[in-house]
Design a protein around this motif. Structure first.
Motif, PDB file in Angstrom:
ATOM      1  N   ASP A 265       0.979  -1.279   0.214  1.00 30.31           N
ATOM      2  CA  ASP A 265       0.032  -0.049   0.113  1.00 30.31           C
ATOM      3  C   ASP A 265       0.879   1.401  -0.072  1.00 30.31           C
ATOM      4  O   ASP A 265       0.315   2.356   0.173  1.00 30.31           O
ATOM      5  N   THR A 375      -5.922 -16.301   2.629  1.00 27.04           N
ATOM      6  CA  THR A 375      -6.798 -15.963   2.199  1.00 27.04           C
ATOM      7  C   THR A 375      -6.740 -16.020   0.416  1.00 27.04           C
ATOM      8  O   THR A 375      -5.873 -16.109  -0.250  1.00 27.04           O
ATOM      9  N   GLN A 404      -6.876  -4.876   9.963  1.00 27.04           N
ATOM     10  CA  GLN A 404      -6.845  -4.358   8.447  1.00 27.04           C
ATOM     11  C   GLN A 404      -6.989  -5.738   7.760  1.00 27.04           C
ATOM     12  O   GLN A 404      -7.797  -5.846   6.639  1.00 27.04           O
ATOM     13  N   LYS A 405      -6.168  -6.713   7.760  1.00 21.53           N
ATOM     14  CA  LYS A 405      -5.975  -7.759   7.234  1.00 21.53           C
ATOM     15  C   LYS A 405      -7.332  -8.872   7.184  1.00 21.53           C
ATOM     16  O   LYS A 405      -7.875  -9.101   6.302  1.00 21.53           O
ATOM     17  N   GLU A 407     -10.435  -7.447   7.877  1.00 19.42           N
ATOM     18  CA  GLU A 407     -11.443  -6.693   7.058  1.00 19.42           C
ATOM     19  C   GLU A 407     -11.111  -7.118   5.535  1.00 19.42           C
ATOM     20  O   GLU A 407     -12.519  -7.241   4.949  1.00 19.42           O
ATOM     21  N   ARG A 408     -10.079  -6.950   5.089  1.00 16.77           N
ATOM     22  CA  ARG A 408      -9.726  -7.494   3.601  1.00 16.77           C
ATOM     23  C   ARG A 408     -10.113  -8.936   3.423  1.00 16.77           C
ATOM     24  O   ARG A 408     -10.533  -9.140   2.229  1.00 16.77           O
ATOM     25  N   CYS A 409     -10.202  -9.711   4.304  1.00 13.49           N
ATOM     26  CA  CYS A 409     -10.504 -11.359   4.300  1.00 13.49           C
ATOM     27  C   CYS A 409     -12.179 -11.475   4.197  1.00 13.49           C
ATOM     28  O   CYS A 409     -12.533 -12.443   3.683  1.00 13.49           O
TER      29      CYS A 409
END
Length: 410
Positions: A265, A375, A404-405, A407-409
């Motif tokens: 990012d 993931t 944060q990870k 949430e992305r998963c």
């Protein structure tokens, strides 16, 4: 620069130089005297400059006052008559022949290098070596060192005092090792500088200015080694290459709110191209000769991380560097990073199979890695891994990254 800004700046840049020269003069037996005289110099500057204004040459003013304070001390304190005078080959009666306090650039550099080798003596534990380096060679205050180690002033004060007592007990001299010992001792110095840099680069401390200063001081001290013929080795160039590559991404790793930004990012426009080019130059010099150290391999990995393109070539190179690094010196972090590189080069299934062999379940980063690998393959397993990682993580910054990870998963 105003007085209220100049004095802290000069303290950071000049205190360590004055202290190193005075420590070399007095020896470790009287290290506190050297530190006190250096501190008194800046106290005088704060008082006198506040009344009379800034001198024309503030650094020269500091050096002159430091010299005078040291000479006055040597003339009037009994320790000079009883101990220091004999060591310096002055007779007890010759109080009017105090030694010259040499604050020339060359003597400052020599004193700092010799002090570096002295405090990196194998008799001193690694944490204490870093603490002494920060205090004596970098001019850090006790509170700043405590912040760097996520500790408190009392613990740091005791740690530094024990280290000083050990240096006295072992009668460590502030000098360059002999030709037979310099390579072995240089390895210890490089390890200390490597740990000092990592303390800043990977520290969980939220004091970003302290973290950056740690990295810059590690680079400055490593540069001193390059400037000296006996320590200008490929390994030193490799270490400075590694530091240059890593620090080139410093601004991109932290957002304006002080939060960690993951590699994928990061805004590449914030990467420092000058430091990247500097790292390439040091790495090229480091490649001369037959020596291959962990610093060479880690510098190679860091170099490829300055290339944002997500290509098989990039990750295959990184994977090979990690393979060599683990053969040379195994560490759990290197094993985890190698597994991530494997996932990018060979695919997630191959990396999952390797990750399950690592047996690093006590580390939260291990579960973070497994969560990343699962993931997109088995998101339920990925979430379970992230939840375990969240339970094991201690630092708030780490916990935020894990969330944060997660949430992305989802």
């Amino acid at each position: 620069m105003e007085k209220n800004e100049l004095i802290p700046h000069l303290f950071r840049t000049e205190y360590s130089k004055i202290t190193a020269v005075l420590c070399k003069l007095f020896g470790f037996e009287h290290i506190e005297i050297a530190e006190d005289l250096a501190s008194d110099t800046f106290l005088s500057a704060s008082e006198i400059w506040g009344l009379k204004g800034l001198p024309e040459n503030p650094v020269a003013w500091l050096y002159t006052v430091a010299k005078n304070k040291a000479k006055n001390y040597l003339r009037h304190e009994s320790v000079f008559q009883k101990k220091v005078a004999a060591q310096l080959k002055y007779s007890a009666a010759a109080t009017d022949h105090t030694p010259e306090i040499d604050l020339s650039d060359q003597n400052i550099q020599d004193s700092q290098l010799q002090m570096m080798f002295a405090i990196c003596h194998p008799a001193i534990i690694a944490e204490a070596q870093i603490g002494l380096a920060l205090r004596i060679l970098c001019g850090f205050g006790i509170e700043e060192i405590a912040d760097a180690f996520l500790s408190n002033k009392e613990t740091i004060t005791k740690r530094l005092q024990r280290a000083k007592d050990k240096l006295r007990a072992e009668q460590i001299k502030i000098e360059f090792p002999g030709p037979a010992d310099i390579h072995k001792r240089l390895e210890t110095v490089l390890r200390t500088l490597y740990l000092l840099f990592n303390e800043g680069y990977y520290s969980a401390s939220h004091n970003s200015s302290i973290r950056k200063d740690l990295c810059l001081e590690a680079m400055r001290l490593t540069s001193l080694l390059i400037a000296h013929e006996a320590t200008n080795t490929p390994a030193v160039h490799a270490l400075l290459a590694l530091m240059s590559f890593q620090s080139s991404r410093f601004e991109a790793r932290i957002n304006p709110a002080g939060e960690m930004v993951l590699y994928d990012d990061q805004d590449t426009s914030l990467w420092n191209r000058e430091l990247i080019l500097q790292g390439e130059a040091f790495l090229h010099t480091a490649s001369q000769g037959n020596e291959l150290t962990k610093y060479h391999l880690e510098a190679g990995i860091a170099y490829w991380h300055t290339i944002k393109a997500d290509t098989p070539e990039k990750w295959n190179f990184i994977l090979q560097f990690y393979n060599h690094l683990l053969q040379l010196e195994y560490s759990p972090m290197a094993a985890l990073n190698r597994t991530y590189a494997l996932s990018k080069a060979k695919g997630k299934p191959a990396a999952i199979a390797e990750a399950l062999k690592l047996n690093l379940s006590a580390l939260h980063l291990y579960h973070v890695l497994l969560g990343e690998l699962y993931t997109g393959i088995d998101n339920a397993k990925a979430m379970a891994c992230f939840e375990t990682a969240l339970e094991l993580a201690v630092a708030p910054a780490d916990q935020k990254v894990i969330r944060q990870k997660m949430e992305r998963c989802r």
